[in-house]
Scaffold this motif. Structure first.
Motif, PDB file in Angstrom:
ATOM      1  N   SER A  39       0.799  -1.203   0.154  1.00 29.43           N
ATOM      2  CA  SER A  39      -0.108   0.173   0.210  1.00 29.43           C
ATOM      3  C   SER A  39       0.906   1.253  -0.002  1.00 29.43           C
ATOM      4  N   ILE A  40       1.925   1.201   0.748  1.00 25.04           N
ATOM      5  CA  ILE A  40       2.902   2.459   0.786  1.00 25.04           C
ATOM      6  C   ILE A  40       3.462   2.852  -0.609  1.00 25.04           C
ATOM      7  N   ASP A  41       3.580   1.706  -1.213  1.00 21.30           N
ATOM      8  CA  ASP A  41       4.329   1.958  -2.471  1.00 21.30           C
ATOM      9  C   ASP A  41       3.435   2.819  -3.490  1.00 21.30           C
ATOM     10  N   PHE A  42       2.391   2.716  -3.343  1.00 19.44           N
ATOM     11  CA  PHE A  42       1.175   3.677  -4.233  1.00 19.44           C
ATOM     12  C   PHE A  42       1.341   5.003  -3.752  1.00 19.44           C
ATOM     13  N   LEU A  43       1.847   5.291  -2.477  1.00 19.55           N
ATOM     14  CA  LEU A  43       2.116   6.794  -2.126  1.00 19.55           C
ATOM     15  C   LEU A  43       3.214   7.137  -2.904  1.00 19.55           C
ATOM     16  N   ASP A  44       4.251   6.201  -2.845  1.00 17.82           N
ATOM     17  CA  ASP A  44       5.523   6.588  -3.467  1.00 17.82           C
ATOM     18  C   ASP A  44       5.435   6.785  -5.218  1.00 17.82           C
ATOM     19  N   PHE A  68      -7.103   5.218  -6.676  1.00 17.39           N
ATOM     20  CA  PHE A  68      -8.004   3.988  -5.950  1.00 17.39           C
ATOM     21  C   PHE A  68      -8.686   4.555  -4.977  1.00 17.39           C
ATOM     22  N   GLU A  70     -10.720   5.089  -1.350  1.00 13.56           N
ATOM     23  CA  GLU A  70     -10.366   4.796  -0.106  1.00 13.56           C
ATOM     24  C   GLU A  70     -11.648   4.436   0.753  1.00 13.56           C
TER      25      GLU A  70
END
Lengths: 133, 167
Positions: A39-44, A68, A70
């Motif tokens: 999930s955190i990769d999507f922020l990146d 995506f 939320e």
């Protein structure tokens, strides 16, 4: 910018963000299921896309929840017993026109798998076209 | 031992840049095991120092109301060991921030403190992603209290002549 140019730039972003090989980055590859995104990769990835596709005169801004949706689980109208309802699926299709829902069985935990390299390219392409219109 | 891997904030441009220093000391217990007879500042703790520097910069943007959690080490390159008696300087820059989190870059420099060398030597770069954890995609709930910016963080600010409200 052409579809191929967008795809090439997105491939660079994904190589950098996910540490995957160039030959793994094909349009059908799911970011989570095939390329190992968490999930955190999507922020990146969102940050990198904004940086990659912004120009001096035209900032490229992706709002939270745009790529995506939320908070799906909080809404019983959309999710019941771990499955997306018909109303939820209609909402997803409307808010995620860049995603191909063919064959999707409604399992909530598999929604993330629907984001593929191809859908990311389509997402950026749509946004750039909308900005240019 | 307290989990404080910077000693002092030396510069702060709100929303843009924060600089902190860390003095490497033989008084630190762990350094005698890393490595026995050859004490070296562990790279992982150096990254933690950069994370504290960058995290304070990110937290200050929203007056420390958000819980700023290190989510991803995007890039970390350290090309030279930091030894006891030497000083590290971390210069963090804010690359991007929004409701969900922030991206930062940081330059790592080293001063040897030897008599004939008063330069800062560039020795690496650490780029990070922080999450505003209350805004996380999975919708999980976290405690009301801001457990990120607690007592240790206030001590660092106080030692730097700063108070949270003014940072």
């Amino acid at each position: 910018m052409t579809h191929d140019e967008i795809q090439a730039k997105i491939a660079e972003v994904l190589e950098e963000a996910l540490g995957c090989d160039e030959d793994e980055i094909v349009p059908s590859a799911s970011l989570t299921a095939d390329l190992g995104a968490e999930s955190i990769d999507f922020l990146d990835i969102v940050f990198q896309l904004e940086k990659t596709f912004s120009t001096d005169g035209a900032p490229f801004k992706i709002d939270q929840g745009e790529l995506f949706p939320e908070g799906l689980m909080d809404n019983p109208e959309w999710v019941q017993d771990g499955t997306i309802t018909d109303a939820g699926l209609a909402m997803l299709k409307e808010r995620m026109p860049h995603v191909n829902f063919d064959g999707f069985d409604g399992t909530l935990s598999k929604v993330g798998d629907l984001i593929t390299v191809g859908s990311l390219v389509d997402f950026v392409d749509r946004k750039l076209q909308a900005a240019a219109a | 031992m307290r989990w404080m891997w910077i000693d002092r904030i030396v510069e702060h441009e709100p929303g843009a840049r924060l600089v902190a220093v860390k003095n490497v000391s033989l008084a630190e217990e762990h350094i005698h095991d890393h490595f026995p007879g050859t004490p070296v500042m562990p790279g992982a703790l150096l990254i933690e120092g950069v994370a504290q520097t960058s995290g304070i910069m990110v937290g200050a943007v929203n007056q420390f109301r958000e819980k700023v959690i290190l989510a991803k080490i995007t890039k970390a390159m350290i090309e030279r060991d930091a030894l006891p008696g030497q000083t590290l300087r971390y210069t963090a820059s804010l690359d991007r921030i929004d409701e969900a989190g922030a991206a930062t870059t940081a330059a790592v420099e080293l001063r040897t403190n030897e008599p004939d060398d008063d330069r800062w030597h560039a020795i690496g770069q650490v780029d990070l992603i922080f999450s505003h954890v209350d805004q996380n995609m999975s919708g999980l709930d976290f405690p009301e209290e801001n457990f990120v910016f607690g007592e240790n963080f206030r001590a660092i600010l106080a030692a730097s002549g700063l108070v949270p409200e003014t940072v």
